[in-house]
Scaffold this active site. Structure first.
Site, mmCIF file in Angstrom:
data_model
loop_
_atom_site.group_PDB
_atom_site.id
_atom_site.type_symbol
_atom_site.label_atom_id
_atom_site.label_comp_id
_atom_site.label_asym_id
_atom_site.label_seq_id
_atom_site.Cartn_x
_atom_site.Cartn_y
_atom_site.Cartn_z
ATOM 1 N N PHE A 159 89.400 41.529 29.824
ATOM 2 C CA PHE A 159 88.371 42.351 30.477
ATOM 3 C C PHE A 159 87.016 41.803 30.061
ATOM 4 O O PHE A 159 86.714 41.697 28.872
ATOM 5 C CB PHE A 159 88.485 43.814 30.061
ATOM 6 C CG PHE A 159 87.434 44.681 30.709
ATOM 7 C CD1 PHE A 159 87.602 45.146 32.003
ATOM 8 C CD2 PHE A 159 86.273 45.014 30.028
ATOM 9 C CE1 PHE A 159 86.627 45.935 32.604
ATOM 10 C CE2 PHE A 159 85.300 45.791 30.624
ATOM 11 C CZ PHE A 159 85.478 46.253 31.908
ATOM 12 N N ASP A 165 85.019 35.615 24.256
ATOM 13 C CA ASP A 165 84.428 36.933 24.479
ATOM 14 C C ASP A 165 84.776 37.803 23.271
ATOM 15 O O ASP A 165 85.917 38.231 23.102
ATOM 16 C CB ASP A 165 84.997 37.524 25.773
ATOM 17 C CG ASP A 165 84.441 38.899 26.103
ATOM 18 O OD1 ASP A 165 84.014 39.613 25.175
ATOM 19 O OD2 ASP A 165 84.471 39.282 27.286
ATOM 20 N N LYS A 211 78.652 45.732 22.420
ATOM 21 C CA LYS A 211 79.278 46.885 21.780
ATOM 22 C C LYS A 211 78.741 47.143 20.369
ATOM 23 O O LYS A 211 77.642 47.652 20.209
ATOM 24 C CB LYS A 211 80.803 46.733 21.809
ATOM 25 C CG LYS A 211 81.384 46.909 23.232
ATOM 26 C CD LYS A 211 82.863 47.045 23.219
ATOM 27 C CE LYS A 211 83.440 47.227 24.637
ATOM 28 N NZ LYS A 211 83.109 48.526 25.233
#
Length: 388
Positions: free
Chosen positions: A131, A216, A245
C-alpha cells in the site's frame, strides 16, 4: 444533543464509512470518547502517534514554533527544515543524500514516483499486497483491486509481483525498469515481513539492471520496529526511502529521501509543495527524533513488542503472529477479525482488522508495560466475546 457520530454523515463525505467513535481527548496511549469512556489506543492513528497523545515535548515544540515562525513558503528555508533533513540522513547512515519534504506518505511516494521518471525509464516493479497511497500516482503503485478499479486508467507501466518471491522479481525487472518498490514490512496487508534475503536480492537485481531500489518505510520507519528503519536489520542500502506517519508524531509531514546519484534527479521545476517542510512540521519531527533518542525508546519498543507478540500468540485461537517491534499482525483461526475489533472496543481497547482473519496493532511507541499487560489480560475474553 445529537452526538458527533450522528452529525458526521450530514457534513463529511462518506469516504471512510461511519466513524467507530468520536474521540475528544488523549494522553499517552489512552484516548477518551465524547461520553467520557477511556480506551487504550493500540492503533496509534495507524502507526502515526509515535509519542502518543499530547506528549509534553511535542506540544511545547509546536507551540513554540508557531509563536516564532509558522509558514514561510519554499522560496525560503528555516533552521528546522535543514536540521531535520540532516538528522534523517544521519539516521539512515547510508552515505550522502538529499531530502524532499511533503505532507503525507502518499505525497512522499508521489515525489519518489516522479523522481524515478527522471531516470529516463518508466517501468516500476512493485510487490502485491503493498500500500503506497490513494492519490492517482500512488494508487497506480498499490495493487489492491478494490482501490484501483473505480479510478482506472491509472498511470501505467507498473508491474506487480508476489511479495517475497525473489525469482518473480528477477523475472519482472529489466533494463527498462526505473525502480523496484517494496515495503520492508507490509502494514496494510496485515504486517507481512520481508523473508530473509529478499531485500538483499532486490538490491542485487536493481544493481544488475541499473534500476533504483525504493523502500516505502511510511509505516515501518521512525522507530516502529525497534530500529530507526526496518530495512536496517536487513543490511540493505536503498536508493530512495519514503517516510511519513510516525515522523511527525501526529503532525502532518512526509519525506522522500534519495541517496547517492538519485539525490540529484529532481531539479528546480520538477516538483513542489506549498506546505511541505514548513517550520512547524519540521519542529515537530525533530522533537520526535530527539525524544526517541533521549528517552531510549527504541529499546523500549523492542522489549515491549516481543512481550506483546508472545502474549497474543499464547492463545491457540491465534494461528500466527508476525512483525517487529510495535508493528504487529496476527492471524485468527476464523474470519472474525471485525468481531474481535468490536469486542476489544467494548472492552476499552482500539485495534484494527485489515483483513477478515487478521488483526493489526501499531500502538504509540510510548505504550507502557501496564497498557500491554491490560490488553493481554483482556485478550482471552475478547476472543470469547467475538465467538472464536
Amino acid at each position: 444533543m445529537t452526538s458527533y457520530q450522528e452529525r458526521y454523515s450530514a457534513s463529511l463525505m462518506n469516504t471512510f464509512g461511519p466513524p467507530k467513535l468520536a474521540l475528544v481527548r488523549g494522553a499517552g496511549a489512552h484516548v477518551w470518547d465524547e461520553d467520557g469512556k477511556e480506551y487504550v489506543d493500540f492503533l496509534g492513528g495507524i502507526a502515526v502517534n509515535a509519542l502518543g497523545h499530547a506528549h509534553p515535548a511535542l506540544v511545547e515544540a509546536v507551540t513554540a514554533q508557531l509563536q516564532t515562525l509558522g509558514h514561510i513558503s519554499n522560496f525560503f528555508t528555516s533552521p528546522q527544515q535543514v536540521e531535520l533533513a540532516e538528522a534523517l540522513l544521519t539516521l539512515l547512515d547510508a552515505g550522502p543524500g538529499k531530502v524532499f519534504f511533503a505532507n503525507s506518505g502518499t505525497e512522499a511516494n508521489e515525489a519518489a514516483f516522479k523522481l524515478t521518471r527522471r531516470t529516463g525509464r518508466t517501468q516500476v516493479v512493485v510487490a502485491e499486497g503493498g500500500f503506497h497511497g490513494r492519490t492517482m500516482g500512488a494508487l497506480a503503485l498499490t495493487s489492491k483491486e478494490a482501490y484501483r478499479a473505480p479510478f482506472e486508467p491509472l498511470p501505467g507501466d507498473v508491474v506487480f509481483v508476489p511479495y517475497g518471491d525473489a525469482d518473480a522479481l528477477r523475472s519482472a525487472v529489466s533494463d527498462q525498469t526505473a525502480a523496484i518498490l517494496l515495503e520492508p514490512i507490509q502494514g496494510e496487508a496485515g504486517v507481512n515481513v520481508a523473508p530473509e534475503g529478499y531485500l538483499a536480492a532486490a538490491r542485487s537485481i536493481a544493481d544488475e539492471h541499473g534500476a533504483l531500489l525504493w523502500l516505502d518505510e511510511v509505516q515501518s520507519g521512525m522507530g516502529r520496529t525497534g530500529q530507526w528503519f526496518a530495512h536496517q536489520t536487513m543490511a540493505v542500502r536503498p536508493d530512495v526511502v519514503t517516510l511519513a506517519k510516525g515522523l511527525g508524531g501526529g503532525f502532518p509531514i512526509g519525506a522522500c529521501i534519495a541517496l547517492g546519484d538519485a539525490a540529484d534527479l529532481l531539479q528546480p521545476g520538477n516538483h513542489g509543495t506549498t506546505f511541505g517542510g514548513n517550520p512547524v512540521a519540521c519542529a515537530a519531527a525533530l522533537t520526535v527524533v530527539r525524544t526517541i533518542q533521549d528517552d531510549e525508546i527504541l529499546e523500549h519498543v523492542t522489549v515491549l513488542g516481543q512481550k506483546l507478540r508472545d502474549g497474543l500468540a499464547a492463545d491457540p485461537r491465534v494461528t500466527e503472529v508476525r512483525g517487529e517491534g510495535l508493528l504487529i499482525g496476527l492471524d485468527l483461526a476464523d474470519e472474525k477479525s471485525a468481531d474481535v475489533v468490536a469486542a476489544a472496543q467494548r472492552a476499552g481497547f482500539i485495534l484494527n482488522n485489515p483483513t477478515p482473519k487478521r488483526i493489526r496493532l501499531a500502538p504509540p511507541l510510548v505504550v507502557t508495560q501496564d497498557d500491554v499487560n491490560a490488553l493481554l489480560a483482556a485478550w482471552p475474553g475478547i476472543l470469547d466475546e467475538a465467538g472464536l
